[in-house]
Scaffold this active site. Structure first.
Site, PDB file in Angstrom:
ATOM      1  N   ASP A   1      -1.502 -12.374   5.560  1.00  0.00           N
ATOM      2  CA  ASP A   1      -2.830 -12.176   5.210  1.00  0.00           C
ATOM      3  C   ASP A   1      -3.289 -11.489   7.169  1.00  0.00           C
ATOM      4  O   ASP A   1      -3.689 -12.166   7.951  1.00  0.00           O
ATOM      5  CB  ASP A   1      -3.401 -12.890   5.057  1.00  0.00           C
ATOM      6  CG  ASP A   1      -5.451 -12.744   4.719  1.00  0.00           C
ATOM      7  OD1 ASP A   1      -5.373 -11.941   5.381  1.00  0.00           O
ATOM      8  OD2 ASP A   1      -5.900 -12.921   4.208  1.00  0.00           O
ATOM      9  N   ILE A   2      -3.433 -10.601   7.083  1.00  0.00           N
ATOM     10  CA  ILE A   2      -3.783 -10.155   8.674  1.00  0.00           C
ATOM     11  C   ILE A   2      -4.970 -10.668   8.744  1.00  0.00           C
ATOM     12  O   ILE A   2      -4.911 -10.674  10.415  1.00  0.00           O
ATOM     13  CB  ILE A   2      -3.192  -8.693   9.497  1.00  0.00           C
ATOM     14  CG1 ILE A   2      -4.516  -8.006   8.249  1.00  0.00           C
ATOM     15  CG2 ILE A   2      -2.148  -7.937   8.687  1.00  0.00           C
ATOM     16  CD1 ILE A   2      -4.986  -6.472   8.462  1.00  0.00           C
TER      17      ILE A   2
ATOM     18  N   GLY B   1       0.751  -1.636   0.239  1.00  0.00           N
ATOM     19  CA  GLY B   1       0.035   0.073  -0.321  1.00  0.00           C
ATOM     20  C   GLY B   1       1.030   1.205   0.297  1.00  0.00           C
ATOM     21  O   GLY B   1       2.585   1.167   0.310  1.00  0.00           O
ATOM     22  N   GLN B   2       0.323   2.212   0.285  1.00  0.00           N
ATOM     23  CA  GLN B   2       0.961   3.775  -0.626  1.00  0.00           C
ATOM     24  C   GLN B   2       1.946   3.881   1.393  1.00  0.00           C
ATOM     25  O   GLN B   2       3.023   4.216   0.828  1.00  0.00           O
ATOM     26  CB  GLN B   2       0.390   4.912  -0.774  1.00  0.00           C
ATOM     27  CG  GLN B   2      -0.972   5.411   0.538  1.00  0.00           C
ATOM     28  CD  GLN B   2      -1.144   6.510  -0.038  1.00  0.00           C
ATOM     29  OE1 GLN B   2      -0.674   7.458  -0.062  1.00  0.00           O
ATOM     30  NE2 GLN B   2      -2.112   7.232   0.555  1.00  0.00           N
TER      31      GLN B   2
ATOM     32  N   TYR C   1     -16.342   3.340   7.292  1.00  0.00           N
ATOM     33  CA  TYR C   1     -14.639   3.044   7.329  1.00  0.00           C
ATOM     34  C   TYR C   1     -14.691   3.360   8.653  1.00  0.00           C
ATOM     35  O   TYR C   1     -13.857   2.901   9.391  1.00  0.00           O
ATOM     36  CB  TYR C   1     -14.318   3.621   6.301  1.00  0.00           C
ATOM     37  CG  TYR C   1     -13.390   4.302   6.501  1.00  0.00           C
ATOM     38  CD1 TYR C   1     -12.295   2.865   5.810  1.00  0.00           C
ATOM     39  CD2 TYR C   1     -12.404   5.269   7.434  1.00  0.00           C
ATOM     40  CE1 TYR C   1     -10.598   3.031   5.944  1.00  0.00           C
ATOM     41  CE2 TYR C   1     -11.128   5.644   6.964  1.00  0.00           C
ATOM     42  CZ  TYR C   1     -10.288   4.494   6.662  1.00  0.00           C
ATOM     43  OH  TYR C   1      -8.933   4.636   6.737  1.00  0.00           O
TER      44      TYR C   1
ATOM     45  N   TYR D   1      -8.702  -2.135   5.395  1.00  0.00           N
ATOM     46  CA  TYR D   1      -9.602  -1.846   3.926  1.00  0.00           C
ATOM     47  C   TYR D   1      -9.821  -0.325   3.979  1.00  0.00           C
ATOM     48  O   TYR D   1     -10.350   0.276   4.915  1.00  0.00           O
ATOM     49  CB  TYR D   1     -10.890  -2.564   4.522  1.00  0.00           C
ATOM     50  CG  TYR D   1     -12.193  -2.820   3.637  1.00  0.00           C
ATOM     51  CD1 TYR D   1     -12.708  -3.635   3.384  1.00  0.00           C
ATOM     52  CD2 TYR D   1     -12.667  -1.493   3.410  1.00  0.00           C
ATOM     53  CE1 TYR D   1     -13.550  -3.849   1.927  1.00  0.00           C
ATOM     54  CE2 TYR D   1     -13.257  -1.759   2.542  1.00  0.00           C
ATOM     55  CZ  TYR D   1     -13.685  -2.463   1.735  1.00  0.00           C
ATOM     56  OH  TYR D   1     -15.739  -2.912   0.836  1.00  0.00           O
ATOM     57  N   THR D   2      -9.363   0.521   2.859  1.00  0.00           N
ATOM     58  CA  THR D   2      -9.186   1.520   2.795  1.00  0.00           C
ATOM     59  C   THR D   2     -11.204   2.480   2.232  1.00  0.00           C
ATOM     60  O   THR D   2     -10.218   2.914   1.129  1.00  0.00           O
ATOM     61  CB  THR D   2      -7.647   2.257   2.633  1.00  0.00           C
ATOM     62  OG1 THR D   2      -7.899   1.707   1.964  1.00  0.00           O
ATOM     63  CG2 THR D   2      -6.911   2.052   3.621  1.00  0.00           C
TER      64      THR D   2
ATOM     65  N   ASP E   1      -8.504  10.269  11.136  1.00  0.00           N
ATOM     66  CA  ASP E   1      -9.180  11.168  11.869  1.00  0.00           C
ATOM     67  C   ASP E   1     -11.231  11.018  11.491  1.00  0.00           C
ATOM     68  O   ASP E   1     -11.515  11.154  11.312  1.00  0.00           O
ATOM     69  CB  ASP E   1      -9.468  12.873  10.528  1.00  0.00           C
ATOM     70  CG  ASP E   1      -9.502  12.041   8.738  1.00  0.00           C
ATOM     71  OD1 ASP E   1      -9.393  11.834   8.507  1.00  0.00           O
ATOM     72  OD2 ASP E   1      -9.640  13.942   7.834  1.00  0.00           O
TER      73      ASP E   1
HETATM   74  N1  NAP Z   1      -4.968   6.697   3.279  1.00  0.00           N
HETATM   75  C1  NAP Z   1      -5.424   7.750   3.684  1.00  0.00           C
HETATM   76  O1  NAP Z   1      -5.840   8.469   3.664  1.00  0.00           O
HETATM   77  C2  NAP Z   1      -5.707   7.383   4.939  1.00  0.00           C
HETATM   78  C3  NAP Z   1      -5.696   8.484   6.504  1.00  0.00           C
HETATM   79  C4  NAP Z   1      -6.122   8.147   7.244  1.00  0.00           C
HETATM   80  C5  NAP Z   1      -4.930   6.958   7.644  1.00  0.00           C
HETATM   81  N2  NAP Z   1      -5.289   5.971   7.200  1.00  0.00           N
HETATM   82  C6  NAP Z   1      -4.310   4.510   7.473  1.00  0.00           C
HETATM   83  O2  NAP Z   1      -3.209   4.262   6.894  1.00  0.00           O
HETATM   84  C7  NAP Z   1      -3.500   3.519   7.170  1.00  0.00           C
HETATM   85  C8  NAP Z   1      -2.141   3.236   5.588  1.00  0.00           C
HETATM   86  O3  NAP Z   1      -3.206   3.426   4.194  1.00  0.00           O
HETATM   87  P1  NAP Z   1      -2.605   3.097   2.821  1.00  0.00           P
HETATM   88  O4  NAP Z   1      -3.471   4.581   2.314  1.00  0.00           O
HETATM   89  O5  NAP Z   1      -1.400   3.642   2.921  1.00  0.00           O
HETATM   90  O6  NAP Z   1      -3.521   2.455   2.545  1.00  0.00           O
HETATM   91  P2  NAP Z   1      -3.255   1.382   1.104  1.00  0.00           P
HETATM   92  O7  NAP Z   1      -2.706   2.439  -0.046  1.00  0.00           O
HETATM   93  O8  NAP Z   1      -5.604   1.152   0.562  1.00  0.00           O
HETATM   94  O9  NAP Z   1      -3.256   0.809   1.723  1.00  0.00           O
HETATM   95  C9  NAP Z   1      -3.606  -0.565   2.578  1.00  0.00           C
HETATM   96  C10 NAP Z   1      -3.225  -2.029   2.295  1.00  0.00           C
HETATM   97  O10 NAP Z   1      -3.265  -2.724   2.985  1.00  0.00           O
HETATM   98  C11 NAP Z   1      -3.332  -4.276   2.976  1.00  0.00           C
HETATM   99  N3  NAP Z   1      -4.417  -5.445   3.215  1.00  0.00           N
HETATM  100  C12 NAP Z   1      -5.808  -4.882   3.111  1.00  0.00           C
HETATM  101  N4  NAP Z   1      -6.549  -6.503   3.395  1.00  0.00           N
HETATM  102  C13 NAP Z   1      -4.792  -7.059   3.525  1.00  0.00           C
HETATM  103  C14 NAP Z   1      -4.917  -7.616   4.855  1.00  0.00           C
HETATM  104  N5  NAP Z   1      -6.295  -9.135   5.482  1.00  0.00           N
HETATM  105  N6  NAP Z   1      -3.510  -8.631   4.786  1.00  0.00           N
HETATM  106  C15 NAP Z   1      -2.659  -7.831   4.868  1.00  0.00           C
HETATM  107  N7  NAP Z   1      -2.876  -6.579   3.565  1.00  0.00           N
HETATM  108  C16 NAP Z   1      -3.694  -6.297   3.345  1.00  0.00           C
HETATM  109  C17 NAP Z   1      -3.958  -3.207   1.102  1.00  0.00           C
HETATM  110  O11 NAP Z   1      -3.329  -4.483  -0.059  1.00  0.00           O
HETATM  111  P3  NAP Z   1      -4.695  -5.541  -0.806  1.00  0.00           P
HETATM  112  O12 NAP Z   1      -6.566  -5.652  -0.674  1.00  0.00           O
HETATM  113  O13 NAP Z   1      -3.743  -6.251  -1.587  1.00  0.00           O
HETATM  114  O14 NAP Z   1      -4.538  -6.846  -0.104  1.00  0.00           O
HETATM  115  C18 NAP Z   1      -3.022  -2.728   0.861  1.00  0.00           C
HETATM  116  O15 NAP Z   1      -2.150  -3.207  -0.210  1.00  0.00           O
HETATM  117  C19 NAP Z   1      -4.715   2.611   6.746  1.00  0.00           C
HETATM  118  O16 NAP Z   1      -4.937   1.779   7.790  1.00  0.00           O
HETATM  119  C20 NAP Z   1      -5.878   3.679   6.780  1.00  0.00           C
HETATM  120  O17 NAP Z   1      -6.879   3.261   7.397  1.00  0.00           O
HETATM  121  C21 NAP Z   1      -5.086   6.444   5.809  1.00  0.00           C
END
Ligand code: NAP
Length: 289
Positions: free
Chosen positions: A42-43, A10-11, A131, A67-68, A108
């Site tokens: 797989d978490i 993920g990012q 979410y 799950y984003t 947030d």
């Molecule tokens: N993006 C935002 O604006 C934002 C803001 C605040 C907080 N956050 C939090 O920051 C964290 C990282 O966000 P991000 O933006 O990097 O999200 P992202 O780019 O969607 O990355 C999330 C990663 O989690 C993986 N994932 C999903 N289900 C999984 C599972 N069962 N086991 C292992 N990996 C799994 C996904 O891969 P697959 O789907 O391929 O499994 C994906 O690579 C998340 O917890 C998110 O809630 C994000």
């Protein structure tokens, strides 16, 4: 230290991969589907989580998996809960058994956005969306587990990796003459590289870490419209970025109108300076093609 990173494709996970080399730490990057440079984890698989964490002699777990998809979570709230809460409980339990520190990323979106002032860590959560509810349940699972933990609430993450608002706007403003962006949702963007740097600074040997919830975003306040306008301006794109109201573009999911996070606690606890969102945006855009 041995640091296990989940969701490494993920990012945020990709942003951690950038700093691994030369960090002085040993990283193990994992993802639900193994890819180059990652091991499978797989978490949502409780057995796999406890086996990998125990076998790898983990000191720190950084949970970047989640799950984003905020809109899709409304259609499949159980799946969001499984990844964002149940599985976080597995990680917390594994961390507790291994004596490891769990760094968990929250959001947030645990708030309803009806405040007129930035949300401190002890403000009352009231998520509006599936979410947000799943992420709040994840925080609860960590707190209930008794593991050493840092829950870091961030917001509006962007980077050169994956899908995010900044990348989308960069592409749209390059190819379209006019776009409309909502101006009545106010928050603070966070460059993923800054969040990574902050978390890594906490893992230095001489830092005493007190378990708890900490807010971390960039400094400053803006609307999605302001952010889009600045992306367009800094990129030199010839596009009219116009403001619109959330009500004019219903998406089937309610989002907080105001979700600025108060960062007094991290500033005072760790004595850090936090980059302003506009400076970090300029830096990130300089890495775009
Ligand atoms: N993006 C935002 O604006 C934002 C803001 C605040 C907080 N956050 C939090 O920051 C964290 C990282 O966000 P991000 O933006 O990097 O999200 P992202 O780019 O969607 O990355 C999330 C990663 O989690 C993986 N994932 C999903 N289900 C999984 C599972 N069962 N086991 C292992 N990996 C799994 C996904 O891969 P697959 O789907 O391929 O499994 C994906 O690579 C998340 O917890 C998110 O809630 C994000």
């Amino acid at each position: 230290m041995k640091i296990l990173v989940t969701g490494a494709d993920g990012q945020l996970g990709m942003s951690f991969r950038e700093v691994a080399e030369g960090s002085g730490h040993e990283f193990l990057f994992t993802s639900s589907v193994p890819s180059e440079g990652t091991m499978k984890l797989d978490i949502t698989d409780a057995e796999e989580v406890s086996r990998v964490v125990a076998a790898e002699g983990t000191d720190v777990i950084i949970n970047c998996a989640g799950y984003t998809d905020v809109a899709k979570a409304e259609q499949e709230p159980d799946k969001a809960l499984k990844v964002n809460a149940e599985a976080v409980g597995y990680l917390a339990e594994a961390a507790r058994s291994a004596g490891a520190l769990l760094v968990h990323i929250s959001t947030d979106y645990v708030f309803d956005g009806r405040s007129g002032v930035p949300y401190a860590e002890d403000a009352q959560p009231a998520p509006l969306s599936a979410y947000g509810r799943s992420k709040l349940a994840g925080e609860t699972a960590v707190l209930a587990s008794g593991c050493r933990h840092l829950i870091i609430r961030s917001a509006w993450l962007y980077s050169v990796y994956g899908n995010n608002f900044v990348k989308t706007i960069y592409e749209k403003t390059a190819s379209q003459p006019v776009i409309k962006v909502v101006s009545d949702q106010i928050g603070t963007p966070t460059y993923a590289g800054d969040l990574v740097e902050f978390i890594m600074s906490l893992l230095e040997d001489d830092i005493e870490i007190k378990d708890g919830i900490y807010n971390y975003t960039n400094e400053g306040v803006c609307s999605w419209y302001d952010l889009a306008w600045e992306v367009c301006r800094l990129s030199g794109h010839l596009c009219d970025v116009l403001p619109c109201r959330t009500a004019d573009y219903p998406t089937g999911v309610e989002r907080p109108h105001f979700s600025v996070l108060d960062k007094t606690k991290v500033r005072e606890t760790f004595g850090i300076g936090i980059p302003h969102w506009a400076d970090s945006l300029r830096f990130c855009l300089s890495k775009f093609e």
